[in-house]
Write an enzyme that holds these catalytic residues in place. Sequence first.
Site, short mmCIF file in Angstrom:
data_model
loop_
_atom_site.label_atom_id
_atom_site.label_comp_id
_atom_site.label_asym_id
_atom_site.label_seq_id
_atom_site.Cartn_x
_atom_site.Cartn_y
_atom_site.Cartn_z
N HIS A 260 18.39 39.00 65.00
CA HIS A 260 17.76 38.71 66.39
C HIS A 260 19.58 39.12 67.34
O HIS A 260 19.82 38.15 69.38
CB HIS A 260 17.67 37.44 66.98
CG HIS A 260 15.93 36.91 66.44
ND1 HIS A 260 15.13 37.46 67.36
CD2 HIS A 260 15.32 36.63 64.87
CE1 HIS A 260 13.79 36.99 66.76
NE2 HIS A 260 14.08 36.81 65.84
N THR A 261 20.83 39.68 67.09
CA THR A 261 21.54 39.68 67.44
C THR A 261 21.85 40.87 68.64
O THR A 261 22.68 40.93 69.50
CB THR A 261 22.78 39.69 66.90
OG1 THR A 261 22.27 40.39 65.85
CG2 THR A 261 23.26 38.36 66.20
N GLY B 285 8.48 42.62 57.87
CA GLY B 285 9.78 42.58 58.55
C GLY B 285 10.56 44.32 57.57
O GLY B 285 11.83 43.32 58.05
N SER C 161 10.29 47.08 58.89
CA SER C 161 10.06 47.67 59.74
C SER C 161 9.57 48.92 59.49
O SER C 161 9.99 50.62 60.01
CB SER C 161 11.50 47.68 60.45
OG SER C 161 12.17 47.73 61.76
N SER C 162 8.56 48.85 59.68
CA SER C 162 6.83 49.67 59.17
C SER C 162 6.90 50.45 60.81
O SER C 162 6.85 52.15 60.60
CB SER C 162 6.04 49.88 58.13
OG SER C 162 5.25 48.43 59.36
N GLU D 57 9.29 51.60 71.43
CA GLU D 57 8.17 50.09 71.79
C GLU D 57 8.78 49.81 72.26
O GLU D 57 7.58 48.43 73.07
CB GLU D 57 9.52 50.11 70.42
CG GLU D 57 8.40 48.58 69.54
CD GLU D 57 8.82 48.14 68.75
OE1 GLU D 57 9.54 49.81 66.96
OE2 GLU D 57 8.84 47.10 67.46
N ASP E 154 16.91 48.61 64.32
CA ASP E 154 15.64 48.76 63.50
C ASP E 154 15.95 50.63 62.95
O ASP E 154 15.37 51.06 62.31
CB ASP E 154 13.91 48.77 63.53
CG ASP E 154 14.05 47.13 63.27
OD1 ASP E 154 14.88 46.14 62.65
OD2 ASP E 154 13.54 46.67 64.07
C1 GLA Z 1 13.01 42.94 65.14
C2 GLA Z 1 14.11 44.05 65.72
C3 GLA Z 1 14.44 44.06 66.05
C4 GLA Z 1 15.98 42.66 65.97
C5 GLA Z 1 15.27 41.97 65.09
C6 GLA Z 1 15.71 40.42 64.39
O1 GLA Z 1 13.18 43.76 63.44
O2 GLA Z 1 13.03 45.40 66.24
O3 GLA Z 1 15.67 45.12 66.47
O4 GLA Z 1 15.54 42.31 67.35
O5 GLA Z 1 13.86 41.58 65.39
O6 GLA Z 1 17.27 40.72 64.27
#
Ligand code: GLA
Length: 408
Positions: free
Chosen positions: A28-29, A117, A119-120, A153, A165
């Site tokens: 979340h940065t 989590g 990132s598909s 997105e 991602d």
């Molecule tokens: C998801 C989002 C990213 C990032 C993460 C948290 O994967 O797609 O951009 O913010 O959450 O780090």
Amino acid sequence: MSNNKFFKTNNPGVFVESPGRINLIGEHTDYNHGFVMPTAIDKKIYFELRKNDTPTACTIYSKTFNTRLNFDLRIIEKSSSTWENYILGVVNELQKSGKKLEGFDCYIKSELPIGAGISSSAALECGLASGLNKLFELNLSKQEIVNLSQAAENNFVGSQCGIMDQYASVMSTKDHLILLDCLSLEAEFIPANFKSCKILLINSKISHSIADGEYNTRRKECESGLKIIRDQNEEVETLRDVTLELLDSCKSQLSEKQYHRVLYVLQENKRVLEAANFMRSGNLQSFGKLMYQSHYGLRNLYEVSCKELDFLVKFSEEKDFIYGSRMMGGGFGGCTINLIEEEDIADFTEEVAIAYKNEFNIIPEMITVVPGEGTLVKGGKNKKVRSGKLEYREKSEKDKYPENEQPK
Ligand code: GLA
């Protein structure tokens, strides 16, 4: 359905391997202009694309969902199905930027668990964008592919995700971690020196969806917190300009939530830079401690964990052969990422699976991954992709179609 049954033309195929990603630390940065440390993994989505000799008709077949999406390039409308919106969003962004597409067909096969989590979604967007770039010779740079996939997105799916991602999926180099500055987009590729350790993901099987409101809410809380701090301090532009001292001096003007969210971001950015130093010097114990601290920040201050993820992290923390563990990605479910001695993986996965099942009546999924290469694109006749998963070789018309589907 095999991909050869799916394609009705003999046009040359473009093949894409588009990886999922892990993130060692820095959660979340990215959308807060901070630091992240992701890399692509050896688990991927595979695409084959061909022009279909029509001006605007497109068909996408997803083997994972066993469904087809038919659409016309002149009418790109939002669908009620999320995976379709990732596809349509990419096509929409390409056309918005003036790129000329023609009718095409695309066969997609995935080995990435959805909602875990890893990132598909970014793999889907970036893979399609890379494939269309090659198929229609659009001359997009890798960075442009990253940006337009993120825009798809943000604008079409409605999740205000950051750039991590898509960047990791496209730009990664094998056996390296990316230390990415999400403000300047400068990247350092640090050798992933895990020594005798491996990366183990434990999928809680709690399916998250960052398109759901909570992700966007966190982003808004950070932005509104930043605005209050900025109103007092003209020199502040992003959270990168905010120090802990400055944050504390503004504490009375911030809500408790805003204060906690911003505090977490400042602490996490510091952790990422420290973690990079520990990775460079091969100090996995200290690296791992920062992963645990990251998890506590995400749980207590950013409030994006859940009881299942907390259980898994706590279970790992009791083992001295696991150096670090934390929730990974947007949160509210998905995987934990664990830095674990390879020789202990078999016993540990058995033990944690039993404990998790007893607690939640869910069998978790164990996934070991290695840092992999970013998007691979190959095209043309008689070309073969490296993994051989979706290989295409020129065949005679007769070979290409099953007996009952021979072309007239
Ligand atoms: C998801 C989002 C990213 C990032 C993460 C948290 O994967 O797609 O951009 O913010 O959450 O780090």
